[in-house]
Scaffold this active site. Structure first.
Site, short mmCIF file in Angstrom:
data_model
loop_
_atom_site.label_atom_id
_atom_site.label_comp_id
_atom_site.label_asym_id
_atom_site.label_seq_id
_atom_site.Cartn_x
_atom_site.Cartn_y
_atom_site.Cartn_z
N ASP A 1 1.85 8.99 0.71
CA ASP A 1 2.81 8.20 1.65
C ASP A 1 4.64 7.31 0.59
O ASP A 1 5.02 7.60 0.46
CB ASP A 1 2.68 7.58 2.27
CG ASP A 1 1.71 8.51 3.77
OD1 ASP A 1 3.08 9.49 4.18
OD2 ASP A 1 0.50 7.58 4.80
N HIS B 1 -6.36 3.33 1.14
CA HIS B 1 -7.41 4.55 1.47
C HIS B 1 -8.51 4.72 1.99
O HIS B 1 -9.36 4.34 1.67
CB HIS B 1 -6.76 5.90 1.32
CG HIS B 1 -7.20 7.25 1.96
ND1 HIS B 1 -8.30 8.04 1.67
CD2 HIS B 1 -6.19 7.88 2.23
CE1 HIS B 1 -7.23 8.88 3.04
NE2 HIS B 1 -6.61 8.93 2.70
N1 CMC Z 1 -1.96 -3.74 1.14
C1 CMC Z 1 -3.03 -4.73 1.49
N2 CMC Z 1 -4.17 -5.01 1.66
C2 CMC Z 1 -4.02 -3.73 1.57
C3 CMC Z 1 -3.87 -2.92 1.87
C4 CMC Z 1 -2.19 -2.98 1.94
N3 CMC Z 1 -1.80 -2.01 1.50
N4 CMC Z 1 -4.85 -1.56 2.60
C5 CMC Z 1 -6.08 -2.30 2.62
N5 CMC Z 1 -5.46 -3.37 2.09
C6 CMC Z 1 -6.97 -4.45 1.89
C7 CMC Z 1 -7.42 -5.07 3.58
O1 CMC Z 1 -7.03 -6.43 3.75
C8 CMC Z 1 -9.03 -5.30 3.05
O2 CMC Z 1 -8.80 -6.58 2.32
P1 CMC Z 1 -10.62 -7.78 3.14
O3 CMC Z 1 -11.75 -6.98 2.64
O4 CMC Z 1 -10.09 -8.83 2.18
O5 CMC Z 1 -9.65 -7.47 4.51
C9 CMC Z 1 -9.02 -4.03 2.09
O6 CMC Z 1 -8.26 -3.87 1.58
C10 CMC Z 1 -9.77 -2.66 2.94
O7 CMC Z 1 -8.50 -2.49 3.67
P2 CMC Z 1 -9.47 -2.09 5.19
O8 CMC Z 1 -8.07 -2.33 5.76
O9 CMC Z 1 -10.57 -2.39 5.34
O10 CMC Z 1 -9.21 -0.20 5.32
P3 CMC Z 1 -9.04 0.23 5.66
O11 CMC Z 1 -9.95 1.99 5.18
O12 CMC Z 1 -9.72 0.01 6.97
O13 CMC Z 1 -7.31 1.24 6.17
C11 CMC Z 1 -5.58 1.85 5.17
C12 CMC Z 1 -7.39 2.25 5.60
C13 CMC Z 1 -4.59 2.85 4.53
C14 CMC Z 1 -5.24 1.90 6.77
C15 CMC Z 1 -5.00 0.60 4.72
O14 CMC Z 1 -5.29 1.23 3.23
C16 CMC Z 1 -3.33 0.04 4.93
O15 CMC Z 1 -3.04 -0.25 6.05
N6 CMC Z 1 -2.86 0.90 4.02
C17 CMC Z 1 -1.44 0.71 4.92
C18 CMC Z 1 -0.98 1.47 5.03
C19 CMC Z 1 -0.41 3.23 4.70
O16 CMC Z 1 0.19 3.29 3.39
N7 CMC Z 1 -1.50 4.46 5.30
C20 CMC Z 1 -1.10 5.33 4.51
C21 CMC Z 1 -2.38 6.17 4.61
S1 CMC Z 1 -2.64 7.71 3.67
C22 CMC Z 1 -1.86 8.90 4.22
C23 CMC Z 1 -1.89 8.64 6.16
O17 CMC Z 1 -2.79 8.80 7.14
O18 CMC Z 1 -1.45 8.65 6.78
#
Ligand code: CMC
Length: 390
Positions: free
Chosen positions: A324, A267
């Protein structure tokens, strides 16, 4: 033109001032209008929480009754709108239908400078969204539409429109009504997330409520946002079919060369735990005990969570289960089809979107959203006529 800050994903930009929702991502705190989410879930209904978000205060009994009354009396769709559902293919994703239908509402209920009409449109939208959602499901399975009933609660009415058939009586199980109501409360607002920012961005141009919220629904549909609840169950099903080999999916999620992410994990704001996920997990255990059912996907989800929480990759990046991760398990237990999960997220988030749109409209500091960019393209180039290009 001054100094422009590069802030991809607007992670460090405060785009507005708001008095609606407070989040402390380090401490796992979520409050609507100052009330802890744990208290609201324990004592309030979704309709009460909707009132709180939109009007800023918990309603008195009289205010709640009047609000409930207005929501029931505006829940019918214009009969002509049934023709719209006929036009979509049976395979249409209900989220696409939902955003198109909400956009269509502005053709029936145009925007106005009269604040009473604006307010009425908020009520209409809140009242009608569940009817649109249930009708899109009935259309997809070829069953007749079930009309809203004014004697049922907001949540029971939705479940009734989803599952009743004209040929036999259907009683909404009280447990399902309660569980869905709690889930809707947990989804009701979450400050400036992607869909809410979209609602504000579209609304900042002066576009009407239906246009702004239709855009919000489209933003929510993506798998990184609301679409994650559907993606979690699809992921758990894939693991189940793969002999329960969750370690393989954990490895894929960690592999920098594999775009796969663990759905329902991570998140932007919560870095210790997501309080909504904690409440849902508790609810899962209660519901499964009470129903006496068993779901192999729940076993896989629990093992996957445990393994991820002990894994260096997830610990370093502060990745925890989000809202989720377990919500789909509950929807599944209630017999709700997978492609409706994100629609339920939209139903829950609607009062938050409405409250945020209203706050934006009433805020004298609101300016049209117009972020800048860091230009990376070519500098000035001499123009080459068509015949001279190679
Ligand atoms: N699985 C594996 N790696 C992950 C995940 C994951 N679910 N989430 C983040 N990472 C890694 C990402 O690859 C990055 O690694 P590195 O620093 O080595 O490149 C690091 O963690 C930081 O991630 P980010 O993409 O910069 O984080 P963000 O704040 O931009 O994205 C997020 C947040 C929720 C989009 C992301 O964690 C994600 O894609 N999660 C999976 C989808 C999900 O469950 N979404 C629902 C979110 S909660 C309710 C909602 O908003 O709908």
């Amino acid at each position: 033109t001054g100094y422009i800050t590069y802030d991809p994903g607007l992670a460090n930009t405060g785009s507005c001032q708001s008095s609606i929702t407070f989040i402390n991502g380090e401490a796992g705190v979520l409050r609507y209008r100052g009330y802890a989410i744990e208290d609201l879930v324990a004592h309030s209904s979704f309709v009460e929480v909707s009132y709180l978000l939109i009007y800023g205060e918990l309603p008195t009994r009289a205010q709640l009754e009047q609000f409930q009354d207005r929501l029931t009396h505006h829940s019918l769709l214009h009969e002509d709108m049934k023709k719209f559902f006929e036009g979509y293919p049976p395979s249409a994703h209900p989220m696409s239908v939902l955003s198109a239908m909400v956009a269509s509402l502005s053709t029936y209920y145009p925007d106005s400078t009269d604040p009473e009409i604006t307010e009425l449109n908020m009520i209409r939208l809140l009242a009608k969204l569940k009817t649109i959602a249930a009708f899109s499901y009935k259309k997809s399975i070829g069953q007749p539409y079930i009309y809203p009933r004014n004697d049922l609660s907001y949540t029971a009415d939705f479940l009734h429109m989803m599952f009743a058939v004209p040929s036999e009586p259907y009683e909404v199980p009280p447990l399902f009504e309660k569980v869905l109501d709690v889930l809707l409360i947990l989804h009701a607002d979450h400050e400036q997330n992607c869909s809410t920012s979209t609602v504000r961005m579209v609304g900042s141009s002066g576009a009407d409520l239906f246009a702004a919220i239709s855009a919000g629904i489209s933003a929510l549909s993506g798998p990184l946002h609301g679409g994650a609840n559907q993606a979690v169950i699809q992921m758990l099903e894939a693991i189940h079919q793969d002999g329960g080999n969750y370690q393989k999916y954990l490895a894929k999620a960690k592999d920098p060369n594999d775009p796969f992410r663990l759905m329902g994990f991570g998140h932007r704001v919560y870095k210790n735990f997501d309080p909504r996920a904690r409440l849902i997990k508790k609810l899962v255990d209660q519901v499964f005990n009470e129903m006496g059912v068993h779901d192999p996907l729940l076993e896989i989800a629990k093992k996957l969570e445990e393994a991820a929480l002990q894994d260096e990759y997830f610990i370093e990046r502060k990745l925890y289960p989000n809202i989720d991760f377990y919500s789909g398990i509950l929807y599944r237990a209630m017999g709700i089809p997978t492609n409706m999960y994100t629609v339920l997220f939209a139903m829950g988030r609607l009062p938050g979107w409405i409250a945020q749109w209203k706050e934006m409209r009433e805020d004298p500091h609101t300016r049209i959203y117009r972020p800048r960019q860091i230009y990376q393209g070519a500098t000035h180039r001499p123009y080459r006529p068509l015949d001279e290009r190679e």
